[in-house]
Scaffold this motif. Structure first.
Motif, PDB file in Angstrom:
ATOM      1  N   ILE A 116       0.875  -1.165   0.000  1.00  0.00           N
ATOM      2  CA  ILE A 116       0.000   0.000   0.000  1.00  0.00           C
ATOM      3  C   ILE A 116       0.910   1.212   0.000  1.00  0.00           C
ATOM      4  O   ILE A 116       1.604   1.479   0.980  1.00  0.00           O
ATOM      5  CB  ILE A 116      -0.937   0.015   1.217  1.00  0.00           C
ATOM      6  CG1 ILE A 116      -1.807  -1.234   1.240  1.00  0.00           C
ATOM      7  CG2 ILE A 116      -1.802   1.276   1.195  1.00  0.00           C
ATOM      8  CD1 ILE A 116      -2.642  -1.379   2.494  1.00  0.00           C
ATOM      9  N   SER A 117       0.919   1.928  -1.102  1.00  0.00           N
ATOM     10  CA  SER A 117       1.745   3.123  -1.251  1.00  0.00           C
ATOM     11  C   SER A 117       0.827   4.339  -1.131  1.00  0.00           C
ATOM     12  O   SER A 117       0.039   4.426  -0.194  1.00  0.00           O
ATOM     13  CB  SER A 117       2.489   3.083  -2.591  1.00  0.00           C
ATOM     14  OG  SER A 117       3.380   4.174  -2.715  1.00  0.00           O
ATOM     15  N   THR A 118       0.890   5.246  -2.065  1.00  0.00           N
ATOM     16  CA  THR A 118       0.019   6.417  -2.070  1.00  0.00           C
ATOM     17  C   THR A 118      -0.044   7.011  -3.460  1.00  0.00           C
ATOM     18  O   THR A 118       0.904   6.889  -4.234  1.00  0.00           O
ATOM     19  CB  THR A 118       0.505   7.487  -1.071  1.00  0.00           C
ATOM     20  OG1 THR A 118      -0.444   8.549  -1.026  1.00  0.00           O
ATOM     21  CG2 THR A 118       1.846   8.080  -1.481  1.00  0.00           C
ATOM     22  N   MET A 119      -1.167   7.644  -3.764  1.00  0.00           N
ATOM     23  CA  MET A 119      -1.216   8.434  -4.988  1.00  0.00           C
ATOM     24  C   MET A 119      -0.282   9.621  -4.782  1.00  0.00           C
ATOM     25  O   MET A 119       0.026  10.003  -3.663  1.00  0.00           O
ATOM     26  CB  MET A 119      -2.635   8.946  -5.265  1.00  0.00           C
ATOM     27  CG  MET A 119      -3.527   7.902  -5.888  1.00  0.00           C
ATOM     28  SD  MET A 119      -5.171   8.533  -6.308  1.00  0.00           S
ATOM     29  CE  MET A 119      -4.799   9.825  -7.488  1.00  0.00           C
ATOM     30  N   GLY A 149       1.670  -8.173 -10.482  1.00  0.00           N
ATOM     31  CA  GLY A 149       2.315  -7.257 -11.422  1.00  0.00           C
ATOM     32  C   GLY A 149       1.560  -5.965 -11.662  1.00  0.00           C
ATOM     33  O   GLY A 149       1.984  -5.146 -12.464  1.00  0.00           O
ATOM     34  N   LEU A 150       0.450  -5.749 -10.958  1.00  0.00           N
ATOM     35  CA  LEU A 150      -0.323  -4.517 -11.146  1.00  0.00           C
ATOM     36  C   LEU A 150       0.134  -3.426 -10.193  1.00  0.00           C
ATOM     37  O   LEU A 150       0.525  -3.678  -9.058  1.00  0.00           O
ATOM     38  CB  LEU A 150      -1.813  -4.779 -10.920  1.00  0.00           C
ATOM     39  CG  LEU A 150      -2.509  -5.721 -11.882  1.00  0.00           C
ATOM     40  CD1 LEU A 150      -3.979  -5.855 -11.497  1.00  0.00           C
ATOM     41  CD2 LEU A 150      -2.369  -5.235 -13.311  1.00  0.00           C
ATOM     42  N   ARG A 151       0.055  -2.197 -10.670  1.00  0.00           N
ATOM     43  CA  ARG A 151       0.316  -0.987  -9.881  1.00  0.00           C
ATOM     44  C   ARG A 151      -0.765  -0.003 -10.285  1.00  0.00           C
ATOM     45  O   ARG A 151      -0.843   0.391 -11.449  1.00  0.00           O
ATOM     46  CB  ARG A 151       1.702  -0.445 -10.209  1.00  0.00           C
ATOM     47  CG  ARG A 151       2.052   0.871  -9.536  1.00  0.00           C
ATOM     48  CD  ARG A 151       3.453   1.306  -9.992  1.00  0.00           C
ATOM     49  NE  ARG A 151       3.837   2.564  -9.449  1.00  0.00           N
ATOM     50  CZ  ARG A 151       3.864   3.711 -10.127  1.00  0.00           C
ATOM     51  NH1 ARG A 151       3.505   3.742 -11.398  1.00  0.00           N
ATOM     52  NH2 ARG A 151       4.243   4.825  -9.544  1.00  0.00           N
ATOM     53  N   PHE A 152      -1.624   0.400  -9.325  1.00  0.00           N
ATOM     54  CA  PHE A 152      -2.751   1.242  -9.712  1.00  0.00           C
ATOM     55  C   PHE A 152      -3.167   2.189  -8.600  1.00  0.00           C
ATOM     56  O   PHE A 152      -2.975   1.922  -7.417  1.00  0.00           O
ATOM     57  CB  PHE A 152      -3.946   0.388 -10.145  1.00  0.00           C
ATOM     58  CG  PHE A 152      -4.408  -0.593  -9.098  1.00  0.00           C
ATOM     59  CD1 PHE A 152      -5.402  -0.264  -8.191  1.00  0.00           C
ATOM     60  CD2 PHE A 152      -3.851  -1.862  -9.037  1.00  0.00           C
ATOM     61  CE1 PHE A 152      -5.834  -1.170  -7.235  1.00  0.00           C
ATOM     62  CE2 PHE A 152      -4.271  -2.784  -8.086  1.00  0.00           C
ATOM     63  CZ  PHE A 152      -5.266  -2.431  -7.182  1.00  0.00           C
ATOM     64  N   ASP A 153      -3.726   3.328  -9.017  1.00  0.00           N
ATOM     65  CA  ASP A 153      -4.322   4.290  -8.099  1.00  0.00           C
ATOM     66  C   ASP A 153      -5.713   3.787  -7.742  1.00  0.00           C
ATOM     67  O   ASP A 153      -6.371   3.127  -8.556  1.00  0.00           O
ATOM     68  CB  ASP A 153      -4.443   5.666  -8.763  1.00  0.00           C
ATOM     69  CG  ASP A 153      -3.105   6.220  -9.224  1.00  0.00           C
ATOM     70  OD1 ASP A 153      -2.083   5.903  -8.604  1.00  0.00           O
ATOM     71  OD2 ASP A 153      -3.093   6.978 -10.216  1.00  0.00           O
ATOM     72  N   THR A 158     -19.877   1.402   0.356  1.00  0.00           N
ATOM     73  CA  THR A 158     -20.904   2.447   0.277  1.00  0.00           C
ATOM     74  C   THR A 158     -20.706   3.338  -0.937  1.00  0.00           C
ATOM     75  O   THR A 158     -21.507   4.238  -1.160  1.00  0.00           O
ATOM     76  CB  THR A 158     -20.903   3.327   1.543  1.00  0.00           C
ATOM     77  OG1 THR A 158     -19.628   3.950   1.673  1.00  0.00           O
ATOM     78  CG2 THR A 158     -21.224   2.509   2.786  1.00  0.00           C
ATOM     79  N   SER A 159     -19.653   3.095  -1.725  1.00  0.00           N
ATOM     80  CA  SER A 159     -19.398   3.925  -2.899  1.00  0.00           C
ATOM     81  C   SER A 159     -18.762   3.075  -4.004  1.00  0.00           C
ATOM     82  O   SER A 159     -18.382   1.931  -3.798  1.00  0.00           O
ATOM     83  CB  SER A 159     -18.494   5.105  -2.536  1.00  0.00           C
ATOM     84  OG  SER A 159     -17.292   4.636  -1.972  1.00  0.00           O
ATOM     85  N   GLN A 160     -18.657   3.689  -5.161  1.00  0.00           N
ATOM     86  CA  GLN A 160     -18.080   3.004  -6.317  1.00  0.00           C
ATOM     87  C   GLN A 160     -16.560   3.171  -6.287  1.00  0.00           C
ATOM     88  O   GLN A 160     -16.061   4.286  -6.149  1.00  0.00           O
ATOM     89  CB  GLN A 160     -18.641   3.600  -7.609  1.00  0.00           C
ATOM     90  CG  GLN A 160     -18.124   2.944  -8.854  1.00  0.00           C
ATOM     91  CD  GLN A 160     -18.737   3.562 -10.106  1.00  0.00           C
ATOM     92  OE1 GLN A 160     -19.529   4.478 -10.037  1.00  0.00           O
ATOM     93  NE2 GLN A 160     -18.341   3.059 -11.252  1.00  0.00           N
ATOM     94  N   LEU A 161     -15.832   2.075  -6.414  1.00  0.00           N
ATOM     95  CA  LEU A 161     -14.380   2.135  -6.452  1.00  0.00           C
ATOM     96  C   LEU A 161     -13.928   2.465  -7.869  1.00  0.00           C
ATOM     97  O   LEU A 161     -14.502   1.981  -8.846  1.00  0.00           O
ATOM     98  CB  LEU A 161     -13.769   0.817  -5.995  1.00  0.00           C
ATOM     99  CG  LEU A 161     -14.145   0.378  -4.582  1.00  0.00           C
ATOM    100  CD1 LEU A 161     -13.408  -0.908  -4.209  1.00  0.00           C
ATOM    101  CD2 LEU A 161     -13.872   1.473  -3.571  1.00  0.00           C
ATOM    102  N   VAL A 162     -12.888   3.302  -7.961  1.00  0.00           N
ATOM    103  CA  VAL A 162     -12.384   3.765  -9.250  1.00  0.00           C
ATOM    104  C   VAL A 162     -10.872   3.567  -9.261  1.00  0.00           C
ATOM    105  O   VAL A 162     -10.192   3.905  -8.295  1.00  0.00           O
ATOM    106  CB  VAL A 162     -12.710   5.268  -9.450  1.00  0.00           C
ATOM    107  CG1 VAL A 162     -12.213   5.749 -10.789  1.00  0.00           C
ATOM    108  CG2 VAL A 162     -14.192   5.521  -9.295  1.00  0.00           C
ATOM    109  N   THR A 163     -10.357   3.020 -10.348  1.00  0.00           N
ATOM    110  CA  THR A 163      -8.913   2.852 -10.485  1.00  0.00           C
ATOM    111  C   THR A 163      -8.375   3.765 -11.566  1.00  0.00           C
ATOM    112  O   THR A 163      -9.101   4.182 -12.468  1.00  0.00           O
ATOM    113  CB  THR A 163      -8.537   1.399 -10.821  1.00  0.00           C
ATOM    114  OG1 THR A 163      -9.174   1.025 -12.044  1.00  0.00           O
ATOM    115  CG2 THR A 163      -8.937   0.451  -9.713  1.00  0.00           C
ATOM    116  N   GLY A 164      -7.105   4.070 -11.457  1.00  0.00           N
ATOM    117  CA  GLY A 164      -6.426   4.898 -12.441  1.00  0.00           C
ATOM    118  C   GLY A 164      -4.949   4.561 -12.435  1.00  0.00           C
ATOM    119  O   GLY A 164      -4.501   3.619 -11.779  1.00  0.00           O
TER     120      GLY A 164
END
Length: 131
Positions: free
Chosen positions: A22-25, A112-116, A73-79
């Motif tokens: 767990i890193s950070t945006m 192998g994934l890295r995502f916001d 309780t909300s929609q998760l969004v990746t970037g």
């Protein structure tokens, strides 16, 4: 960081699975200043790069601003590369935990994934929709 990476390598070599970091945006601009936490983005970015360059199987989750809200309780969004422009850029710690658990349960998809990761108002993302 080198000792931590070595420990990860030993654990995964012993068959203990992959690492979910767990890193950070915000690491695409490592020169950002946070006062007492100056250079934190620089160090996080460097550890991400070291992990990705290693032989350790990994997933890197980069959440936006953390809240203490309830999960689902909300929609998760990746970037990727800090391209999410949600206002406010937040996600509950519980939802981050759900994504981490899903990543560990499905290394065939998450390795192998890295995502916001952020959330927004909308239909809540349920566990079945996670990787």
């Amino acid at each position: 960081a080198k000792s931590q990476l070595a420990a990860f390598a030993r654990a995964t070599a012993d068959g203990l699975g992959q690492v979910v970091l767990i890193s950070t945006m915000g690491t695409t601009d490592p020169k950002q200043s946070l006062g007492a936490l100056d250079n934190i983005f620089f160090y996080k970015l460097n550890f991400e790069a070291s992990l990705m360059a290693s032989t350790v199987p990994y997933t890197i989750v980069k959440p936006c601003g953390l809240t203490d809200g309830a999960p689902t309780t909300s929609q998760l969004v990746t970037g990727h590369d800090d391209d999410l422009t949600l206002k406010p850029p937040t996600i509950s710690r519980a939802d981050v935990a759900r994504v981490v658990v899903a990543s560990l349960q499905r290394p065939d998809i998450a390795k192998g994934l890295r995502f916001d990761l952020c959330s927004k108002p909308g239909a809540a993302t349920q566990d079945a929709a996670l990787p």
